[in-house]
Design an enzyme around this catalytic site. Structure first.
Site, mmCIF file in Angstrom:
data_model
loop_
_atom_site.group_PDB
_atom_site.id
_atom_site.type_symbol
_atom_site.label_atom_id
_atom_site.label_comp_id
_atom_site.label_asym_id
_atom_site.label_seq_id
_atom_site.Cartn_x
_atom_site.Cartn_y
_atom_site.Cartn_z
ATOM 1 N N ARG A 1 2.843 -11.333 0.594
ATOM 2 C CA ARG A 1 4.156 -10.766 0.302
ATOM 3 C C ARG A 1 4.023 -9.756 -0.831
ATOM 4 N NH1 ARG A 1 5.520 -12.185 4.585
ATOM 5 N NH2 ARG A 1 7.046 -13.771 5.151
ATOM 6 N N HIS B 1 3.505 -3.577 7.019
ATOM 7 C CA HIS B 1 3.814 -5.003 7.267
ATOM 8 C C HIS B 1 3.607 -5.367 8.745
ATOM 9 C CE1 HIS B 1 6.226 -8.644 5.607
ATOM 10 N NE2 HIS B 1 5.392 -9.025 6.557
#
Ligand SMILES: NC(=O)c1ccc[n+]([C@@H]2O[C@H](COP(=O)([O-])OP(=O)(O)OC[C@H]3O[C@@H](n4cnc5c(N)ncnc54)[C@H](OP(=O)(O)O)[C@@H]3O)[C@@H](O)[C@H]2O)c1
Length: 309
Positions: A224, A272
């Site tokens: 993350r 991502h």
């Protein structure tokens, strides 16, 4: 009692198709058309708007549409006593491992340098380090970290792991807890972050921890964006302490156009995509959990709300 798809950033169409394929009679609602709040039994969430869950008085399960649940637990207004589940899927584990291997091999085989040489038509062979001379540290030895560690080991890299609790994994030297972190970092020529985002891991890749890596180390963050203090990474790369980084996740996504990572020659940016959730692969486990909950049984893949993962 309904299943509510509550993922405003995602395209619902493919999800609807694959969920209905598993259960043609499914009472499926798509946010914001949730219908009467007391009919909502099960919510499928990806980055839901904060505070919405408490309006469903008969909610029995909040299911994450990905491996991580940080996007659910960041909501301070979650109803108490409602279990939160996550996806666990072999294809997603394999996808993450291939991303990690690609990033490690691109770095160790110096493809970034060759790409730059090619633009200058420069023929400049470089001797790559052999995998057995490269130490790779994997932070987080859960579903994703463990598989990546095993794949790296199979290619003959020296592999080190760090987790909250001690592990015994063949071929992987394991460190654990705060007391094991400094030793682990000092052995990581390449550091891979595969931790869940929790209060304990937020900002864990910072000036202090990055300074414990060997000189010339390389960072791969696929967990993350909030694990990394981005300014501290830039300072370490520009100061020559670190060789560079491959980053799939960012504090702000999409990465703003003005962000220095975009044009940095030593930073690789991907949007991502390290391991995406495919509706066709995970719809069966979601519908199985929905049926369990409807039958009054506890769902599977429940996360520990105290630990945060
Ligand atoms: N970029 C992408 O496309 C993408 C895709 C999927 C997932 N992800 C990210 O990857 C993360 C990891 O997924 P996973 O399924 O592998 O998680 P997991 O199975 O829950 O495993 C988490 C691992 O991290 C360790 N850990 C947790 N807190 C720690 C702490 N404070 N100190 C040291 N170790 C700690 C755990 O230690 P113990 O084993 O001792 O409990 C465990 O080994 C997800 O949460 C998500 O954020 C990213």
């Amino acid at each position: 009692m309904s299943l509510l798809f509550l993922a405003p950033e995602l395209n619902a169409r493919s999800w609807v198709k694959h969920l209905r394929r598993q259960d043609p009679d499914l009472d499926l609602r798509i946010w914001p058309d949730a219908g009467p709040p007391d009919e909502v039994l099960f919510v499928l969430s990806w980055k839901h708007p904060l505070g919405v869950m408490k309006q469903f008085p008969r909610l029995k399960c909040i299911a994450s549409l990905g491996f991580g649940v940080d996007h659910i637990l960041r909501d301070p207004d979650l109803p108490t006593g409602v279990p939160v589940t996550r996806i666990v899927d072999a294809a997603m584990v394999a996808a993450m491992s291939t991303y990690v291997l690609t990033a490690v091999l691109t770095h160790t085989r110096q493809f970034d340098h060759y790409r730059q040489d090619q633009t200058r038509k420069t023929w400049k062979p470089r001797t790559p380090k052999q995998p057995s001379d490269v130490r790779v540290g994997v932070m987080g030895l859960g579903h994703l970290g463990l598989d990546a560690a095993r794949m790296l080991r199979a290619l003959d890299f020296q592999v080190f792991g760090w987790s909250r609790t001690a592990k015994s994994i063949e071929g992987v030297t394991s460190f654990s807890g705060d007391e094991g972190l400094a030793d682990f970092l000092s052995r990581s020529d390449i550091l891979i972050c595969l931790l869940p985002l929790t209060p304990a891991t937020h900002g864990i890749l910072n000036r202090q921890t990055l300074s414990k890596l060997p000189a010339g180390a390389y960072l791969i963050n696929v967990a993350r964006g909030e694990h990394l203090v981005e300014e501290d990474l830039l300072a370490a790369v520009e100061g020559g302490r670190l060789a560079g980084a491959c980053l799939d996740v960012f504090r702000q996504e999409p990465l703003p156009e003005s962000h220095p990572f975009w044009c940095h020659p030593q930073v690789t940016v991907t949007p991502h995509v390290a391991s995406l959730t495919y509706p066709k692969d995970v719809a069966p486990q979601i519908i199985a959990n929905y049926h369990r909950v409807r039958a009054g049984q506890p769902p599977q893949q429940v996360v520990d709300l105290k630990r945060g993962y």
